[in-house]
Design a protein around this motif. Structure first.
Motif, PDB file in Angstrom:
ATOM      1  N   PRO A  66     -22.116  11.350  13.561  1.00  0.00           N
ATOM      2  CA  PRO A  66     -21.978   9.901  13.540  1.00  0.00           C
ATOM      3  C   PRO A  66     -23.129   9.193  12.836  1.00  0.00           C
ATOM      4  O   PRO A  66     -23.093   7.990  12.666  1.00  0.00           O
ATOM      5  CB  PRO A  66     -21.929   9.521  15.025  1.00  0.00           C
ATOM      6  N   ARG A  67     -24.159   9.918  12.439  1.00  0.00           N
ATOM      7  CA  ARG A  67     -25.275   9.272  11.759  1.00  0.00           C
ATOM      8  C   ARG A  67     -24.858   8.805  10.371  1.00  0.00           C
ATOM      9  O   ARG A  67     -24.039   9.424   9.721  1.00  0.00           O
ATOM     10  CB  ARG A  67     -26.462  10.222  11.618  1.00  0.00           C
ATOM     11  N   PRO A  68     -25.481   7.741   9.907  1.00  0.00           N
ATOM     12  CA  PRO A  68     -25.190   7.287   8.550  1.00  0.00           C
ATOM     13  C   PRO A  68     -25.494   8.386   7.539  1.00  0.00           C
ATOM     14  O   PRO A  68     -26.414   9.160   7.700  1.00  0.00           O
ATOM     15  CB  PRO A  68     -26.128   6.107   8.352  1.00  0.00           C
ATOM     16  N   VAL A  69     -24.677   8.446   6.519  1.00  0.00           N
ATOM     17  CA  VAL A  69     -24.837   9.497   5.540  1.00  0.00           C
ATOM     18  C   VAL A  69     -25.871   9.134   4.491  1.00  0.00           C
ATOM     19  O   VAL A  69     -26.335  10.005   3.773  1.00  0.00           O
ATOM     20  CB  VAL A  69     -23.493   9.841   4.864  1.00  0.00           C
ATOM     21  N   GLU A  70     -26.216   7.868   4.415  1.00  0.00           N
ATOM     22  CA  GLU A  70     -27.137   7.486   3.355  1.00  0.00           C
ATOM     23  C   GLU A  70     -28.082   6.381   3.808  1.00  0.00           C
ATOM     24  O   GLU A  70     -27.661   5.378   4.371  1.00  0.00           O
ATOM     25  CB  GLU A  70     -26.332   7.000   2.141  1.00  0.00           C
ATOM     26  N   VAL A  71     -29.353   6.591   3.551  1.00  0.00           N
ATOM     27  CA  VAL A  71     -30.374   5.564   3.767  1.00  0.00           C
ATOM     28  C   VAL A  71     -31.168   5.482   2.465  1.00  0.00           C
ATOM     29  O   VAL A  71     -31.712   6.484   2.011  1.00  0.00           O
ATOM     30  CB  VAL A  71     -31.334   5.923   4.929  1.00  0.00           C
ATOM     31  N   VAL A  84     -28.219   1.051   4.561  1.00  0.00           N
ATOM     32  CA  VAL A  84     -27.791   2.092   5.483  1.00  0.00           C
ATOM     33  C   VAL A  84     -26.264   2.101   5.425  1.00  0.00           C
ATOM     34  O   VAL A  84     -25.631   1.082   5.688  1.00  0.00           O
ATOM     35  CB  VAL A  84     -28.275   1.815   6.921  1.00  0.00           C
ATOM     36  N   ILE A  85     -25.698   3.240   5.055  1.00  0.00           N
ATOM     37  CA  ILE A  85     -24.250   3.339   4.879  1.00  0.00           C
ATOM     38  C   ILE A  85     -23.718   4.528   5.669  1.00  0.00           C
ATOM     39  O   ILE A  85     -24.251   5.626   5.590  1.00  0.00           O
ATOM     40  CB  ILE A  85     -23.886   3.517   3.383  1.00  0.00           C
ATOM     41  N   SER A  86     -22.650   4.279   6.425  1.00  0.00           N
ATOM     42  CA  SER A  86     -21.958   5.336   7.161  1.00  0.00           C
ATOM     43  C   SER A  86     -20.469   5.152   6.977  1.00  0.00           C
ATOM     44  O   SER A  86     -19.986   4.029   6.896  1.00  0.00           O
ATOM     45  CB  SER A  86     -22.286   5.272   8.646  1.00  0.00           C
ATOM     46  N   GLU A  87     -19.742   6.249   6.912  1.00  0.00           N
ATOM     47  CA  GLU A  87     -18.293   6.173   6.798  1.00  0.00           C
ATOM     48  C   GLU A  87     -17.648   5.802   8.129  1.00  0.00           C
ATOM     49  O   GLU A  87     -16.493   5.445   8.180  1.00  0.00           O
ATOM     50  CB  GLU A  87     -17.728   7.506   6.309  1.00  0.00           C
ATOM     51  N   CYS A  90     -20.544   2.457  13.765  1.00  0.00           N
ATOM     52  CA  CYS A  90     -21.633   2.985  14.591  1.00  0.00           C
ATOM     53  C   CYS A  90     -22.121   1.909  15.556  1.00  0.00           C
ATOM     54  O   CYS A  90     -23.111   1.235  15.284  1.00  0.00           O
ATOM     55  CB  CYS A  90     -22.778   3.454  13.703  1.00  0.00           C
ATOM     56  N   PRO A  91     -21.437   1.734  16.693  1.00  0.00           N
ATOM     57  CA  PRO A  91     -21.843   0.700  17.641  1.00  0.00           C
ATOM     58  C   PRO A  91     -23.280   0.884  18.111  1.00  0.00           C
ATOM     59  O   PRO A  91     -23.675   1.972  18.506  1.00  0.00           O
ATOM     60  CB  PRO A  91     -20.869   0.875  18.810  1.00  0.00           C
ATOM     61  N   GLY A  92     -24.057  -0.185  18.044  1.00  0.00           N
ATOM     62  CA  GLY A  92     -25.441  -0.158  18.504  1.00  0.00           C
ATOM     63  C   GLY A  92     -26.452   0.234  17.449  1.00  0.00           C
ATOM     64  O   GLY A  92     -27.654   0.112  17.657  1.00  0.00           O
ATOM     65  N   LEU A  93     -25.997   0.697  16.322  1.00  0.00           N
ATOM     66  CA  LEU A  93     -26.929   1.152  15.283  1.00  0.00           C
ATOM     67  C   LEU A  93     -27.715   0.003  14.673  1.00  0.00           C
ATOM     68  O   LEU A  93     -28.898   0.152  14.372  1.00  0.00           O
ATOM     69  CB  LEU A  93     -26.187   1.928  14.192  1.00  0.00           C
ATOM     70  N   THR A 116     -16.642  -3.012  10.009  1.00  0.00           N
ATOM     71  CA  THR A 116     -15.205  -2.862  10.128  1.00  0.00           C
ATOM     72  C   THR A 116     -14.783  -1.496   9.607  1.00  0.00           C
ATOM     73  O   THR A 116     -14.684  -1.287   8.405  1.00  0.00           O
ATOM     74  CB  THR A 116     -14.477  -3.971   9.333  1.00  0.00           C
ATOM     75  N   GLY A 117     -14.585  -0.559  10.502  1.00  0.00           N
ATOM     76  CA  GLY A 117     -14.157   0.784  10.119  1.00  0.00           C
ATOM     77  C   GLY A 117     -15.286   1.658   9.615  1.00  0.00           C
ATOM     78  O   GLY A 117     -15.187   2.869   9.622  1.00  0.00           O
ATOM     79  N   SER A 118     -16.338   1.071   9.141  1.00  0.00           N
ATOM     80  CA  SER A 118     -17.506   1.806   8.666  1.00  0.00           C
ATOM     81  C   SER A 118     -18.726   0.938   8.962  1.00  0.00           C
ATOM     82  O   SER A 118     -18.597  -0.164   9.488  1.00  0.00           O
ATOM     83  CB  SER A 118     -17.400   2.088   7.168  1.00  0.00           C
TER      84      SER A 118
END
Length: 155
Positions: A66-71, A84-87, A90-93, A116-118
């Protein structure tokens, strides 16, 4: 009148022929049909075990962290642009990343967030006079994300 035994024998013969057709047996006598059916059942059990292993392997390999794939962190004239991007959502991130900014002494000047979705955060942060480098910011944000991820795995 047809005897009971004759009816039972006819019913047994019909069931054996059905079993023979289901198992694709070419056997003619009762014993051979039953042996072929046993082999067929054992083969099916083995196929089920293989499929179950394949499903378990597929589920394990398709597990997405669940971690973002890119920082990414870019140095700007008076601070940094942090992405910070995740597919996945990520609630609370967002709170975790903002806390990392605060610990670094970064003031968020501008930010855009989409959840929204990501998850996508684009923020511009300026430091409070302390000399902070881009790799330090990236490392702190990445560590905060790791901590967030570990705390979410325990839930």
């Amino acid at each position: 009148m047809v005897s009971r035994e004759h009816k039972k024998a006819a019913a047994l013969h019909e069931k054996l022929q059905l079993l023979r057709s289901i198992t694709n047996s070419h056997a003619v006598n009762k014993t051979s049909i039953i042996i072929d059916a046993s082999k067929y059942i054992a083969d099916l059990k083995q196929k089920v075990e293989v499929l179950n292993r394949d499903i378990a392997t597929a589920q394990n390999s398709s597990y997405q962290d669940p971690r973002p794939v890119e920082v990414t962190v870019k140095t700007l004239e008076k601070g940094f642009q942090i992405n910070v991007i995740s597919e996945k959502n990520c609630p609370g991130l967002l709170v975790t990343v903002l806390e990392a900014f605060e610990e670094l002494g970064l003031n968020v000047v501008e930010a855009r967030v989409s959840c929204t979705g990501s998850f996508h955060l684009e923020a511009v942060g300026e430091n409070d006079g302390e000399n902070v480098e881009a790799h330090t910011v990236k490392q702190a944000v990445s560590q905060a994300i790791n901590n967030w991820s570990e705390s979410n795995e325990q839930d």
